[in-house]
Design a protein around this motif. Sequence first.
Motif, PDB file in Angstrom:
ATOM      1  N   GLY A  45      -9.792 -10.651  -5.360  1.00 49.43           N
ATOM      2  CA  GLY A  45      -9.623  -9.215  -5.132  1.00 49.43           C
ATOM      3  C   GLY A  45     -10.717  -8.689  -4.205  1.00 49.43           C
ATOM      4  O   GLY A  45     -10.455  -7.888  -3.311  1.00 49.43           O
ATOM      5  N   GLY A  46     -11.936  -9.170  -4.412  1.00 51.42           N
ATOM      6  CA  GLY A  46     -13.050  -8.759  -3.557  1.00 51.42           C
ATOM      7  C   GLY A  46     -12.879  -9.290  -2.143  1.00 51.42           C
ATOM      8  O   GLY A  46     -13.082  -8.575  -1.162  1.00 51.42           O
ATOM      9  N   LEU A  47     -12.489 -10.531  -2.066  1.00 53.49           N
ATOM     10  CA  LEU A  47     -12.321 -11.185  -0.758  1.00 53.49           C
ATOM     11  C   LEU A  47     -11.273 -10.473   0.093  1.00 53.49           C
ATOM     12  O   LEU A  47     -11.459 -10.259   1.290  1.00 53.49           O
ATOM     13  CB  LEU A  47     -11.914 -12.647  -1.008  1.00 53.49           C
ATOM     14  N   PHE A  48     -10.156 -10.092  -0.527  1.00 50.33           N
ATOM     15  CA  PHE A  48      -9.064  -9.465   0.237  1.00 50.33           C
ATOM     16  C   PHE A  48      -9.036  -7.946   0.068  1.00 50.33           C
ATOM     17  O   PHE A  48      -8.042  -7.304   0.378  1.00 50.33           O
ATOM     18  CB  PHE A  48      -7.720 -10.105  -0.149  1.00 50.33           C
ATOM     19  N   LYS A  49     -10.147  -7.410  -0.461  1.00 53.56           N
ATOM     20  CA  LYS A  49     -10.330  -5.951  -0.566  1.00 53.56           C
ATOM     21  C   LYS A  49      -9.166  -5.244  -1.258  1.00 53.56           C
ATOM     22  O   LYS A  49      -8.629  -4.256  -0.769  1.00 53.56           O
ATOM     23  CB  LYS A  49     -10.565  -5.340   0.824  1.00 53.56           C
ATOM     24  N   THR A 108      -0.849 -24.748  -9.497  1.00 57.87           N
ATOM     25  CA  THR A 108      -0.243 -24.492 -10.810  1.00 57.87           C
ATOM     26  C   THR A 108       0.439 -23.116 -10.776  1.00 57.87           C
ATOM     27  O   THR A 108       0.093 -22.258  -9.952  1.00 57.87           O
ATOM     28  CB  THR A 108      -1.307 -24.473 -11.919  1.00 57.87           C
ATOM     29  N   GLU A 109       1.372 -22.925 -11.699  1.00 61.45           N
ATOM     30  CA  GLU A 109       2.135 -21.674 -11.726  1.00 61.45           C
ATOM     31  C   GLU A 109       1.201 -20.458 -11.911  1.00 61.45           C
ATOM     32  O   GLU A 109       1.349 -19.441 -11.240  1.00 61.45           O
ATOM     33  CB  GLU A 109       3.139 -21.731 -12.887  1.00 61.45           C
ATOM     34  N   ARG A 110       0.196 -20.612 -12.785  1.00 67.83           N
ATOM     35  CA  ARG A 110      -0.686 -19.482 -13.094  1.00 67.83           C
ATOM     36  C   ARG A 110      -1.558 -19.088 -11.903  1.00 67.83           C
ATOM     37  O   ARG A 110      -1.739 -17.906 -11.622  1.00 67.83           O
ATOM     38  CB  ARG A 110      -1.542 -19.814 -14.311  1.00 67.83           C
ATOM     39  N   ILE A 111      -2.106 -20.088 -11.214  1.00 64.26           N
ATOM     40  CA  ILE A 111      -2.932 -19.770 -10.034  1.00 64.26           C
ATOM     41  C   ILE A 111      -2.053 -19.184  -8.928  1.00 64.26           C
ATOM     42  O   ILE A 111      -2.421 -18.210  -8.265  1.00 64.26           O
ATOM     43  CB  ILE A 111      -3.705 -21.021  -9.558  1.00 64.26           C
ATOM     44  N   GLN A 112      -0.874 -19.767  -8.765  1.00 63.54           N
ATOM     45  CA  GLN A 112       0.051 -19.260  -7.742  1.00 63.54           C
ATOM     46  C   GLN A 112       0.466 -17.815  -8.049  1.00 63.54           C
ATOM     47  O   GLN A 112       0.597 -16.997  -7.139  1.00 63.54           O
ATOM     48  CB  GLN A 112       1.289 -20.170  -7.618  1.00 63.54           C
ATOM     49  N   ASN A 113       0.664 -17.497  -9.337  1.00 55.19           N
ATOM     50  CA  ASN A 113       0.993 -16.116  -9.723  1.00 55.19           C
ATOM     51  C   ASN A 113      -0.110 -15.155  -9.287  1.00 55.19           C
ATOM     52  O   ASN A 113       0.168 -14.094  -8.743  1.00 55.19           O
ATOM     53  CB  ASN A 113       1.143 -16.001 -11.252  1.00 55.19           C
ATOM     54  N   CYS A 114      -1.358 -15.549  -9.547  1.00 56.52           N
ATOM     55  CA  CYS A 114      -2.493 -14.693  -9.172  1.00 56.52           C
ATOM     56  C   CYS A 114      -2.558 -14.529  -7.661  1.00 56.52           C
ATOM     57  O   CYS A 114      -2.728 -13.415  -7.157  1.00 56.52           O
ATOM     58  CB  CYS A 114      -3.807 -15.268  -9.699  1.00 56.52           C
ATOM     59  N   LEU A 115      -2.394 -15.634  -6.922  1.00 58.93           N
ATOM     60  CA  LEU A 115      -2.443 -15.569  -5.452  1.00 58.93           C
ATOM     61  C   LEU A 115      -1.322 -14.682  -4.912  1.00 58.93           C
ATOM     62  O   LEU A 115      -1.536 -13.862  -4.022  1.00 58.93           O
ATOM     63  CB  LEU A 115      -2.330 -16.980  -4.849  1.00 58.93           C
ATOM     64  N   ALA A 159       0.447  -9.634  -2.463  1.00 65.27           N
ATOM     65  CA  ALA A 159       1.321  -8.457  -2.434  1.00 65.27           C
ATOM     66  C   ALA A 159       0.491  -7.174  -2.334  1.00 65.27           C
ATOM     67  O   ALA A 159       0.850  -6.253  -1.608  1.00 65.27           O
ATOM     68  CB  ALA A 159       2.184  -8.427  -3.684  1.00 65.27           C
ATOM     69  N   ARG A 160      -0.646  -7.132  -3.053  1.00 67.11           N
ATOM     70  CA  ARG A 160      -1.457  -5.916  -3.063  1.00 67.11           C
ATOM     71  C   ARG A 160      -2.337  -5.774  -1.823  1.00 67.11           C
ATOM     72  O   ARG A 160      -2.753  -4.675  -1.478  1.00 67.11           O
ATOM     73  CB  ARG A 160      -2.334  -5.890  -4.319  1.00 67.11           C
ATOM     74  N   SER A 161      -2.652  -6.904  -1.168  1.00 69.20           N
ATOM     75  CA  SER A 161      -3.581  -6.841  -0.033  1.00 69.20           C
ATOM     76  C   SER A 161      -2.855  -6.723   1.294  1.00 69.20           C
ATOM     77  O   SER A 161      -3.465  -6.407   2.313  1.00 69.20           O
ATOM     78  CB  SER A 161      -4.460  -8.080   0.004  1.00 69.20           C
TER      79      SER A 161
END
Length: 378
Positions: free
Chosen positions: A120-124, A68-75, A80-82
């Motif tokens: 966030g925890g998983l990818f530090k 979904t668009e929302r889950i993809q946005n979070c991923l 980008a941050r990790s």
Amino acid sequence: MAREGRGSNIAVIKYWGKRDKKKILPINSSLSVTLSPFDMGTCTSAAYNPSWKGVKLWLNGKEEDANTERIQNCLREIQARSGESDMKEGIRIVSTNNFPTAAGLASSASGYACLVAALGGLFKVEGDLSVIARQGSGSACRSMYGGFVKWEMGKEEDGSDSIAVQVAPETHWPSLHALILVVSDEKKKVSSTGGMEESVRTSKLLAHRAQAVVPDRMVRMEQAIKDKDFAAFGKLTMEDSNQFHATCLDTWPPIFYLNDTSRAIIQFVHAFNEEMGQICAAYTFDAGPNAVLFVEEANLVKLAHRVSAAFPPSKDKTLEDHLADDELRNKVQEVGGWEADQDMGGRVKYIIHTKVGCGPSALTEDESLIDLSSGLPK
Ligand code: DP6
């Protein structure tokens, strides 16, 4: 590798309306109370193994579309941050709510907050994650912190300043309690996302509220919380809930989230406060008929006694089913003189007692919901 988080919140100054639908940027700031994850929350595990194919997601035991668009946005934002190169492969997410979903309390706020905390925890990923959770569901950004949390609407077009900020920690007001009245409702709900879109498009009252009412209420609400001034906190909470529902009625065609039972609860709280001679209880309603009542410890038993008699269980149920918290129910029974209002039997399905809670927290490896060898739910 796996990591977990949890959380859920109830707004006392409501978010209703977006200025940017894609980035989920609101038309006004909002403020909420994070509720204890042990009574009302979500538990999410995320695991990563490059040899697994695709991204898979299970919610309450059922596999759901992760595309979904929302889950993809979070991923995408986590990626980008990790600095991870590709998040289209190898991710497994398993999420469960620790309260009955039949209650209609399943909350996108706790769901996305947990998802983002777990990823966030998983990818530090270090630093503020509320800006990412916001892109899953607006209200989710406030669940990234415990206690009392405001979501600053921000000014920037890219949404970088539309973030959640803690106003006071969960330890700040220990005497504050919440009773959640789960109201029976058969009607199909209008989603928050769809409802607020219609309101933005058609309600002049909503535009007025965002510009002229909320900014001042935000300042006063923050002060009431800092001062632990229940009368001020309660009045603002009720006024803001009522104004949010007024903007729903002002939407064209109108949207109704409150039902007859919700309105009876509103009248009950006003009568209770009248009798007490001051504001000792406050109600608030989100996009549905369930009520959240706030009360301070000194008045908790009295309110629980009154409310469970005014909105008692149906004839085939007992007070044990209705007010599940043993300690509170025993105190209610000790007061005595409990007499059910038969006309209202079963209109409230049950009552959950909870308190102000913490933000997402990591759980132990044992509590992981994913079998790390197969990548499937345990
Ligand atoms: C009435 O956060 O569910 O609960 O951003 O479209 O996902 P989306 O909406 P959502 O809306 C919550 C609305 C509310 C008020 C609030 O929580 O502030």
